[in-house]
Design a protein around this motif. Structure first.
Motif, PDB file in Angstrom:
ATOM      1  N   UNK A   7       0.825  -1.204   0.000  1.00 34.65           N
ATOM      2  CA  UNK A   7       0.000   0.000   0.000  1.00 34.65           C
ATOM      3  C   UNK A   7       0.865   1.261   0.000  1.00 34.65           C
ATOM      4  N   UNK A   8       2.019   1.224   0.659  1.00 38.10           N
ATOM      5  CA  UNK A   8       2.910   2.388   0.695  1.00 38.10           C
ATOM      6  C   UNK A   8       3.403   2.730  -0.709  1.00 38.10           C
ATOM      7  N   UNK A   9       3.786   1.738  -1.455  1.00 36.36           N
ATOM      8  CA  UNK A   9       4.237   1.966  -2.817  1.00 36.36           C
ATOM      9  C   UNK A   9       3.087   2.463  -3.691  1.00 36.36           C
ATOM     10  N   UNK A  10       1.915   1.871  -3.516  1.00 34.49           N
ATOM     11  CA  UNK A  10       0.734   2.258  -4.282  1.00 34.49           C
ATOM     12  C   UNK A  10       0.378   3.728  -4.066  1.00 34.49           C
ATOM     13  N   UNK A  11       0.409   4.182  -2.822  1.00 40.72           N
ATOM     14  CA  UNK A  11       0.001   5.561  -2.509  1.00 40.72           C
ATOM     15  C   UNK A  11       1.138   6.583  -2.620  1.00 40.72           C
ATOM     16  N   UNK A  12       2.353   6.134  -2.815  1.00 40.17           N
ATOM     17  CA  UNK A  12       3.500   7.047  -2.786  1.00 40.17           C
ATOM     18  C   UNK A  12       3.377   8.210  -3.768  1.00 40.17           C
ATOM     19  N   UNK A  13       2.748   8.012  -4.887  1.00 36.87           N
ATOM     20  CA  UNK A  13       2.624   9.082  -5.874  1.00 36.87           C
ATOM     21  C   UNK A  13       1.585  10.133  -5.551  1.00 36.87           C
ATOM     22  N   UNK A  14       0.678   9.839  -4.641  1.00 38.62           N
ATOM     23  CA  UNK A  14      -0.393  10.799  -4.337  1.00 38.62           C
ATOM     24  C   UNK A  14      -0.347  11.316  -2.903  1.00 38.62           C
ATOM     25  N   UNK A  15       0.548  10.789  -2.080  1.00 40.79           N
ATOM     26  CA  UNK A  15       0.637  11.257  -0.694  1.00 40.79           C
ATOM     27  C   UNK A  15       1.312  12.610  -0.625  1.00 40.79           C
ATOM     28  N   UNK A  16       0.734  13.481   0.172  1.00 41.17           N
ATOM     29  CA  UNK A  16       1.349  14.783   0.423  1.00 41.17           C
ATOM     30  C   UNK A  16       1.054  15.151   1.868  1.00 41.17           C
ATOM     31  N   UNK A  77     -10.451   8.889  -0.983  1.00 41.78           N
ATOM     32  CA  UNK A  77     -10.292   9.800  -2.121  1.00 41.78           C
ATOM     33  C   UNK A  77      -8.887   9.719  -2.707  1.00 41.78           C
ATOM     34  N   UNK A  78      -7.883   9.573  -1.852  1.00 37.31           N
ATOM     35  CA  UNK A  78      -6.509   9.406  -2.350  1.00 37.31           C
ATOM     36  C   UNK A  78      -6.360   8.119  -3.147  1.00 37.31           C
ATOM     37  N   UNK A  79      -6.922   7.046  -2.621  1.00 40.06           N
ATOM     38  CA  UNK A  79      -6.859   5.761  -3.330  1.00 40.06           C
ATOM     39  C   UNK A  79      -7.578   5.877  -4.668  1.00 40.06           C
ATOM     40  N   UNK A  80      -8.741   6.495  -4.653  1.00 46.10           N
ATOM     41  CA  UNK A  80      -9.523   6.658  -5.878  1.00 46.10           C
ATOM     42  C   UNK A  80      -8.766   7.502  -6.892  1.00 46.10           C
ATOM     43  N   UNK A  81      -8.100   8.547  -6.409  1.00 44.28           N
ATOM     44  CA  UNK A  81      -7.283   9.405  -7.288  1.00 44.28           C
ATOM     45  C   UNK A  81      -6.137   8.596  -7.895  1.00 44.28           C
TER      46      UNK A  81
END
Length: 98
Positions: A7-16, A77-81
Protein backbone atom coordinates in the motif's frame (compact mmCIF):
# COMPACT_ATOMS: atom_id res chain seq x y z
CA UNK A 1 3.84 -17.53 -3.88
CA UNK A 2 2.98 -13.91 -4.55
CA UNK A 3 4.15 -10.95 -2.50
CA UNK A 4 1.59 -9.06 -0.42
CA UNK A 5 0.32 -5.84 -1.95
CA UNK A 6 2.41 -2.81 -0.92
CA UNK A 7 0.00 0.00 0.00
CA UNK A 8 2.91 2.39 0.70
CA UNK A 9 4.24 1.97 -2.82
CA UNK A 10 0.73 2.26 -4.28
CA UNK A 11 0.00 5.56 -2.51
CA UNK A 12 3.50 7.05 -2.79
CA UNK A 13 2.62 9.08 -5.87
CA UNK A 14 -0.39 10.80 -4.34
CA UNK A 15 0.64 11.26 -0.69
CA UNK A 16 1.35 14.78 0.42
CA UNK A 17 1.34 16.71 3.68
CA UNK A 18 3.18 16.05 6.88
CA UNK A 19 4.79 12.75 7.77
CA UNK A 20 2.05 12.15 10.35
CA UNK A 21 -0.66 12.69 7.73
CA UNK A 22 1.07 10.37 5.29
CA UNK A 23 1.39 7.67 7.97
CA UNK A 24 -2.33 8.04 8.81
CA UNK A 25 -3.28 7.54 5.16
CA UNK A 26 -1.05 4.46 4.93
CA UNK A 27 -2.46 2.97 8.14
CA UNK A 28 -6.03 3.63 7.04
CA UNK A 29 -5.36 2.36 3.52
CA UNK A 30 -4.07 -0.89 4.98
CA UNK A 31 -7.15 -1.15 7.22
CA UNK A 32 -9.40 -0.64 4.19
CA UNK A 33 -7.42 -3.24 2.27
CA UNK A 34 -7.74 -5.78 5.10
CA UNK A 35 -11.51 -5.26 5.51
CA UNK A 36 -12.22 -5.48 1.78
CA UNK A 37 -9.94 -8.52 1.48
CA UNK A 38 -11.78 -10.26 4.32
CA UNK A 39 -15.24 -9.50 2.90
CA UNK A 40 -14.66 -9.91 -0.87
CA UNK A 41 -11.23 -11.54 -1.24
CA UNK A 42 -9.99 -8.52 -3.21
CA UNK A 43 -6.44 -8.01 -2.02
CA UNK A 44 -5.49 -4.76 -3.70
CA UNK A 45 -7.14 -1.50 -4.84
CA UNK A 46 -6.66 -2.33 -8.52
CA UNK A 47 -9.36 -5.01 -8.12
CA UNK A 48 -11.76 -2.88 -6.06
CA UNK A 49 -15.01 -1.54 -7.44
CA UNK A 50 -17.06 1.41 -6.27
CA UNK A 51 -19.32 -0.88 -4.23
CA UNK A 52 -16.35 -2.12 -2.18
CA UNK A 53 -15.23 1.35 -1.17
CA UNK A 54 -18.78 2.53 -0.50
CA UNK A 55 -19.40 -0.57 1.64
CA UNK A 56 -16.31 0.20 3.68
CA UNK A 57 -17.28 3.84 4.22
CA UNK A 58 -20.96 3.22 5.00
CA UNK A 59 -21.23 -0.24 6.54
CA UNK A 60 -17.84 -1.12 7.96
CA UNK A 61 -17.41 2.29 9.61
CA UNK A 62 -21.04 2.77 10.66
CA UNK A 63 -20.29 2.52 14.39
CA UNK A 64 -17.28 4.86 14.23
CA UNK A 65 -17.30 8.58 14.97
CA UNK A 66 -17.98 11.17 12.31
CA UNK A 67 -14.36 12.31 12.53
CA UNK A 68 -13.08 8.80 11.88
CA UNK A 69 -15.39 8.40 8.89
CA UNK A 70 -14.21 11.78 7.55
CA UNK A 71 -10.54 10.81 7.71
CA UNK A 72 -11.21 7.46 6.05
CA UNK A 73 -13.10 9.30 3.32
CA UNK A 74 -9.98 11.40 2.69
CA UNK A 75 -7.90 8.24 2.40
CA UNK A 76 -10.48 6.69 0.07
CA UNK A 77 -10.29 9.80 -2.12
CA UNK A 78 -6.51 9.41 -2.35
CA UNK A 79 -6.86 5.76 -3.33
CA UNK A 80 -9.52 6.66 -5.88
CA UNK A 81 -7.28 9.40 -7.29
CA UNK A 82 -4.37 6.97 -7.56
CA UNK A 83 -6.61 4.59 -9.52
CA UNK A 84 -7.36 7.40 -11.95
CA UNK A 85 -11.08 7.47 -11.17
CA UNK A 86 -13.33 10.48 -10.98
CA UNK A 87 -13.61 11.91 -7.48
CA UNK A 88 -17.27 12.76 -7.99
CA UNK A 89 -18.09 9.10 -8.62
CA UNK A 90 -16.88 8.14 -5.14
CA UNK A 91 -18.45 10.92 -3.11
CA UNK A 92 -21.68 11.04 -5.10
CA UNK A 93 -21.87 14.73 -5.85
CA UNK A 94 -22.93 16.23 -9.11
CA UNK A 95 -20.25 17.99 -11.14
CA UNK A 96 -22.84 20.48 -12.33
CA UNK A 97 -23.34 23.60 -10.19
CA UNK A 98 -26.46 25.16 -11.70
Amino acid sequence: MSKPFDMALFLSGVLSGSKVTQQRHLRQGRAMQAAIQQRWQRDNPWTWRLKHVRWFLTQHLQDHSGATRYYYRLTALLIWKRLGNDREMLIGRSTSHR
